[in-house]
Design a protein around this motif. Sequence first.
Motif, PDB file in Angstrom:
ATOM      1  N   VAL A   1     -45.624   1.523 -22.821  1.00 28.99           N
ATOM      2  CA  VAL A   1     -44.291   1.933 -22.377  1.00 28.99           C
ATOM      3  C   VAL A   1     -44.213   1.795 -20.871  1.00 28.99           C
ATOM      4  O   VAL A   1     -45.113   2.226 -20.149  1.00 28.99           O
ATOM      5  CB  VAL A   1     -44.027   3.403 -22.768  1.00 28.99           C
ATOM      6  CG1 VAL A   1     -42.687   3.862 -22.263  1.00 28.99           C
ATOM      7  CG2 VAL A   1     -44.129   3.566 -24.261  1.00 28.99           C
TER       8      VAL A   1
ATOM      9  N   VAL B   1     -33.593  10.033 -15.671  1.00 31.21           N
ATOM     10  CA  VAL B   1     -32.802  10.557 -14.558  1.00 31.21           C
ATOM     11  C   VAL B   1     -31.332  10.248 -14.771  1.00 31.21           C
ATOM     12  O   VAL B   1     -30.454  11.092 -14.535  1.00 31.21           O
ATOM     13  CB  VAL B   1     -33.314   9.950 -13.242  1.00 31.21           C
ATOM     14  CG1 VAL B   1     -32.368  10.287 -12.122  1.00 31.21           C
ATOM     15  CG2 VAL B   1     -34.697  10.481 -12.944  1.00 31.21           C
TER      16      VAL B   1
ATOM     17  N   GLU C   1     -29.783   9.919 -17.565  1.00 29.87           N
ATOM     18  CA  GLU C   1     -29.223  10.798 -18.585  1.00 29.87           C
ATOM     19  C   GLU C   1     -28.868  12.158 -18.022  1.00 29.87           C
ATOM     20  O   GLU C   1     -27.910  12.796 -18.440  1.00 29.87           O
ATOM     21  CB  GLU C   1     -30.258  10.989 -19.711  1.00 29.87           C
ATOM     22  CG  GLU C   1     -30.569   9.758 -20.514  1.00 29.87           C
ATOM     23  CD  GLU C   1     -29.442   9.374 -21.424  1.00 29.87           C
ATOM     24  OE1 GLU C   1     -28.865  10.280 -22.057  1.00 29.87           O
ATOM     25  OE2 GLU C   1     -29.103   8.187 -21.487  1.00 29.87           O
TER      26      GLU C   1
ATOM     27  N   TRP D   1     -40.242  10.310 -24.344  1.00 30.06           N
ATOM     28  CA  TRP D   1     -38.890  10.681 -23.910  1.00 30.06           C
ATOM     29  C   TRP D   1     -38.631  12.147 -24.203  1.00 30.06           C
ATOM     30  O   TRP D   1     -38.051  12.865 -23.408  1.00 30.06           O
ATOM     31  CB  TRP D   1     -37.869   9.790 -24.594  1.00 30.06           C
ATOM     32  CG  TRP D   1     -36.515  10.411 -24.754  1.00 30.06           C
ATOM     33  CD1 TRP D   1     -35.938  10.805 -25.915  1.00 30.06           C
ATOM     34  CD2 TRP D   1     -35.587  10.736 -23.729  1.00 30.06           C
ATOM     35  NE1 TRP D   1     -34.692  11.348 -25.679  1.00 30.06           N
ATOM     36  CE2 TRP D   1     -34.457  11.319 -24.341  1.00 30.06           C
ATOM     37  CE3 TRP D   1     -35.584  10.589 -22.341  1.00 30.06           C
ATOM     38  CZ2 TRP D   1     -33.353  11.745 -23.621  1.00 30.06           C
ATOM     39  CZ3 TRP D   1     -34.479  11.011 -21.629  1.00 30.06           C
ATOM     40  CH2 TRP D   1     -33.372  11.584 -22.264  1.00 30.06           C
TER      41      TRP D   1
ATOM     42  N   VAL E   1     -39.340   2.531 -15.954  1.00 31.23           N
ATOM     43  CA  VAL E   1     -38.041   2.384 -16.619  1.00 31.23           C
ATOM     44  C   VAL E   1     -37.661   3.659 -17.332  1.00 31.23           C
ATOM     45  O   VAL E   1     -36.524   4.138 -17.246  1.00 31.23           O
ATOM     46  CB  VAL E   1     -38.086   1.200 -17.615  1.00 31.23           C
ATOM     47  CG1 VAL E   1     -36.868   1.190 -18.499  1.00 31.23           C
ATOM     48  CG2 VAL E   1     -38.225  -0.108 -16.871  1.00 31.23           C
ATOM     49  N   LEU E   2     -38.639   4.235 -18.027  1.00 35.63           N
ATOM     50  CA  LEU E   2     -38.357   5.462 -18.785  1.00 35.63           C
ATOM     51  C   LEU E   2     -37.895   6.575 -17.857  1.00 35.63           C
ATOM     52  O   LEU E   2     -36.935   7.283 -18.130  1.00 35.63           O
ATOM     53  CB  LEU E   2     -39.621   5.885 -19.542  1.00 35.63           C
ATOM     54  CG  LEU E   2     -39.511   7.156 -20.370  1.00 35.63           C
ATOM     55  CD1 LEU E   2     -38.350   7.071 -21.333  1.00 35.63           C
ATOM     56  CD2 LEU E   2     -40.791   7.406 -21.145  1.00 35.63           C
TER      57      LEU E   2
ATOM     58  N   ASN F   1     -36.491   6.332 -14.960  1.00 35.60           N
ATOM     59  CA  ASN F   1     -35.141   6.068 -14.457  1.00 35.60           C
ATOM     60  C   ASN F   1     -34.080   6.320 -15.510  1.00 35.60           C
ATOM     61  O   ASN F   1     -33.012   6.859 -15.223  1.00 35.60           O
ATOM     62  CB  ASN F   1     -35.047   4.628 -13.968  1.00 35.60           C
ATOM     63  CG  ASN F   1     -35.554   4.527 -12.544  1.00 35.60           C
ATOM     64  OD1 ASN F   1     -35.171   5.327 -11.699  1.00 35.60           O
ATOM     65  ND2 ASN F   1     -36.419   3.566 -12.289  1.00 35.60           N
ATOM     66  N   GLN F   2     -34.385   5.949 -16.740  1.00 36.52           N
ATOM     67  CA  GLN F   2     -33.439   6.227 -17.815  1.00 36.52           C
ATOM     68  C   GLN F   2     -33.210   7.733 -17.927  1.00 36.52           C
ATOM     69  O   GLN F   2     -32.084   8.203 -18.082  1.00 36.52           O
ATOM     70  CB  GLN F   2     -33.966   5.674 -19.148  1.00 36.52           C
ATOM     71  CG  GLN F   2     -33.871   4.186 -19.267  1.00 36.52           C
ATOM     72  CD  GLN F   2     -34.525   3.689 -20.547  1.00 36.52           C
ATOM     73  OE1 GLN F   2     -35.666   3.996 -20.827  1.00 36.52           O
ATOM     74  NE2 GLN F   2     -33.785   2.907 -21.321  1.00 36.52           N
TER      75      GLN F   2
ATOM     76  N   SER G   1     -42.844   5.781 -27.320  1.00 39.30           N
ATOM     77  CA  SER G   1     -41.750   5.895 -26.364  1.00 39.30           C
ATOM     78  C   SER G   1     -40.789   7.020 -26.715  1.00 39.30           C
ATOM     79  O   SER G   1     -40.304   7.744 -25.851  1.00 39.30           O
ATOM     80  CB  SER G   1     -40.995   4.567 -26.254  1.00 39.30           C
ATOM     81  OG  SER G   1     -40.451   4.223 -27.517  1.00 39.30           O
TER      82      SER G   1
END
Lengths: 245, 538
Positions: B396, B406, B408, B439, B400-401, B403-404, B435
Amino acid sequence: MYKILVCDDERDIVNALKIYLTGEGYDVLEAYNGCEALDILNRCNGVNSDGTEAIHLVLMDIMMPQMDGIEAMVELRKSYNIPVILLTAKSEDMDKVLGLNVGADDYITKPFNPVELIARVKSQLRRYMMLGGAQMQVVPEEEARQKLIIGGIELDDRSKEVTLDGENVNLTPREYDILKLLMKHPGKVYSPQEIYQEVWQDPAYGTENTVAVHVRHLREKLEYDPANPRYLIAVWGHGYKMCDN
Amino acid sequence: MFEKLKGKPSAKILFFVLSVLSITFSIVEFGNILLKSMLLEYGSGDLYRELQVDYIEDYVHGIENMSDISIYLGLVVGIICSIFFFIGYMTISGYYVVDKELQVQRRGLSKIPLDLNFVIFMVLEGLAMSLLAELSYVLEMGSNMAGIIVLMICLIAVAMVVVALLYVMTLSVNFKLPQWWRHTICYKIIDFILGIVRNVSDNIRCNMARIKLQRRIWMIVGAVSFAEFILLLACLDTDAYGFLILLWFFEKIILIVFVYRLINQYAQIKDATQRISEGDLEAEVDTTKMFIDLKEEGEYLKSIKNGLDVAIEQRMKSERFQTELITNVSHDIKTPLTSIINYVDLLGKEKLENAKAKEYLEVLARQSQRLKKLLQDLLDASKASTGNVELHMEQVNAGVLLNQTVGEFQEKLMESGVELNIKVPNEEVRIYADSRYLWRVFDNLMNNICKYSQSGTRAYINLEKTDDRTIITFLNISREPLNISGEELMQRFVRGDSSRNTEGSGLGLSIAQSLTKLMGGEMQLSVEGDLFKVQLLF
């Protein structure tokens, strides 16, 4: 008006649902297990009926005696293509997938938010009336090419309009572009960098945040339950994709 | 051919008698032929003078007058009959009808062991022969009892035929039975000796097993060395070098064979042990041919394996039971909870003039929502802590995770008045995890930040990669004073807000920790004053 068949072995829940639905102006028929539901369906929608009593949507629980929701679902789908929303306390992913795989149109877990339930019912009915079942809308080919349709979301690139189950959705230009990109290739995962590059036409430097924020907004506008999206799916750690229904 | 006669005692006797008769007859005819040729050579006068027995005179006359052809014919007939009856007798001998079944059994003379039989036969015939020799010598010398002697000679001759016939019969009966060689004295003696030897060696083996392994081995080595020593001493004076070398050779061969077997068996056991330790519980060891100690070890291994099987089976059963219990219970709780939420909501839509009633209704609504969240969290926590989640592990992209995540939470952060600073390295940082569940962990931690941070402060998220691990740090300032340690906070149902007013269920951190651990990582919490720090290590 529209007729809805509610099926659950808990009388209290059936009652509550009846109150909500009649409050929205729907006619409600009740059943307490899978067999009863099928009986009523055959009576109202079957070959021998005259069409005046036809049922337009079914709300069905899964855990029921005699014949459970999934079995009834399978039977039902042999003869009818009316929308079915499965209503159940089983909230595991496997159960949801199973339910949707055997032909349900939507899945809502108990305890549910009544507002959300009504919204989903309306959405399914609209779609049914517009696209399937009741009338077939013939879309001229040229028009069809300009439109991107996934599930209940319709994106018209000529008029730059987006509708959800027939109702207009207000999107900002960035949101529209992101949606269009994702809808053009349903199922493909786009990383935030790729989305940023396409939509902003600028190389992405540490601004991946922006994309996430926009996607979040998109989800809130398009999904009934943004936390469990049906269309705009976040593939955590990789990017986003449009679900290919 | 003689099938129908088998088993009939009358038939046996008949054939026996007829065999004796025909054989005797054949011998007699043969003798007659000899007599005739003698008579031709010497003339009958001499014979008479010798024997002076009347009946013999008559007999010889009779032979003289008989034609050659009839004698030869008699002989031929006699031989044919002998053969026929002999074969017949041999075939049917030994058969008895027992419980309506035809069986071969040793009875009477056949019971005598074969070698003894042989000896007896030889002795009898030998005696008979010497008797015959004596008698004919007496006859030659001349005697007045010639008639009787001749009769005796005839009788002895017949007796010899009978004995021979009986002997052959016993042979035939014995050969008809399986493993006839066992019916000898020699075999029985050898068997007996072997039995004793086997007994002794079994005894020794049993007793050896009781003596401890090391003592045993030293005993054997000592005994062998001592024996060698004695032998060497014995051979010192003699020039028996060849013998010594042979002995040495012999000993080496035995040693090599022994060592080879030992190593083989040990290797088998070691291999099986290794396989069991690696999780292959099907590993089997064939302990039937091993030396005592290794055999025992093999048996221990088997019982360990069985124990493991049972333990694993039990554990799996209890886990299955647990998950079933939880899913069933949660399902059963959700049903009435649904009704509660629905009717509270419906009540809310009714026109209630009573202000207090409205207030109480609000409480009901709030609490039932809280119950709903609690139930869901409980389900998640139990699944995560029993490891009952299906993980799809992959590489993973942590950056990127983050940033995603944040993205949200941007709005919630704004509402809480928290400014978020994140620091992510330039190069890609990958974490081997699931992943979706990663999350969830981030989701929980961010929710905590939004709920419990002091408004107007900053929160920090750091992603860094060292040589062997990846560390993600979440830092924020707590709104309420935190009077408990990090460890305690991670316990279920413990919340920093000791007044228990806020909506949290107290399970967020516990779920996050369980999930992190399941994915092979570690979650560390530390509290310093108002600074709240969570570190995820992968």
